[in-house]
Design an enzyme around this catalytic site. Structure first.
Site: not given
Length: 258
Positions: A40, A109, A143
């Site tokens: 990330e 994300k 993540c």
């Protein structure tokens, strides 16, 4: 398909970080990789704070990115965690799939973690499409997304064979459990391969858990990094080799009403 994942030294900055990314792509390609996964915000450094926005490209500029030139040079795809300015101008924490001869594919994300991320980024609102690369259908998360079972299930139901997760998992009381137990569980309960690439060491903001992993649909580890050292992990992704597991655990067929 041969998959490589990179566990990066979080302390790297600036030109050293860019050189490490380029070197790892070349190393993986030389070893026969078809696809390379980075952590990330690998491009900027997860802990770079406000400097992340200054370095982030606009989504429409990604075809001219140095990363696109690297995939063309080495004939290998990469998934890089990086910040991207969306079409509406908002800053997103993204996983970007770069492939030779193809337009970059961006997933933003959706589940931001903690005050640090909420202070920097806007959450994405769209799932990544399942996209084929060299015989394997890929899905993208970032993540914290992987800790929500419905997001991995969404990709599995869309046909993903391999879910790619750039992460910046910080050290914490529960972090080792996430890396060692939760990630393999997500693979098992969805009958997919799951690759989880973290940083190691520390930057100016955080210390990272490491423990990057490639997990098979039966929950077994195909490759695992340590908690402390940079690494290049490789594994062969063969969905057809795990048909027996998927037959024994028909979760997706049941969800589809089959």
């Amino acid at each position: 398909m041969r998959l490589a994942i990179v566990q990066m030294d979080a302390a790297l900055g600036g030109e050293a970080r860019a050189a490490d990314i380029a070197g790892r792509i070349a190393e993986a390609a030389e070893a026969g990789a078809d696809l390379v996964l980075f952590p990330e915000l690998a491009v900027e450094g997860y802990g770079a704070a406000e400097a992340i926005a200054c370095a982030a490209p606009a989504q429409e500029d990604l075809p001219a990115s140095p990363l696109q030139r690297l995939v063309e040079k080495h004939d290998v795809a990469i998934v890089a965690g990086m910040a991207v300015h969306a079409a509406n101008g908002s800053l997103t924490n993204a996983a970007v799939l770069f492939r030779p001869g193809k337009a970059p594919l961006v997933y933003a994300k959706r589940r931001l973690y903690g005050a640090y991320e909420h202070g920097l980024f806007a959450a994405g609102d769209s799932p990544a499409p399942a996209v084929a690369w060299r015989g394997v259908t890929l899905g993208l998360l970032v993540c914290f997304d992987v800790e929500f079972p419905e997001l991995v299930r969404e990709l599995a139901l869309a046909g993903a064979d391999l879910v790619l997760v750039p992460t910046a998992l910080p050290q914490s009381a529960g972090a080792a459990f996430i890396a060692r137990s939760l990630v393999p569980t997500r693979a098992f309960e969805n009958g997919v391969f799951l690759a989880y690439a973290d940083h190691c060491g520390r930057d100016g903001q955080f210390a990272y858990q490491g423990l990057s992993v490639i997990t098979a649909p039966n929950g077994c580890e195909l490759a695992r990094a340590s908690e402390t050292e940079p690494a290049l992990l490789m594994a062969t992704i063969e969905p057809q080799a795990h048909a027996e597991t998927q037959h024994a655990n028909p979760y997706l067929d049941i969800m589809r009403g089959l």
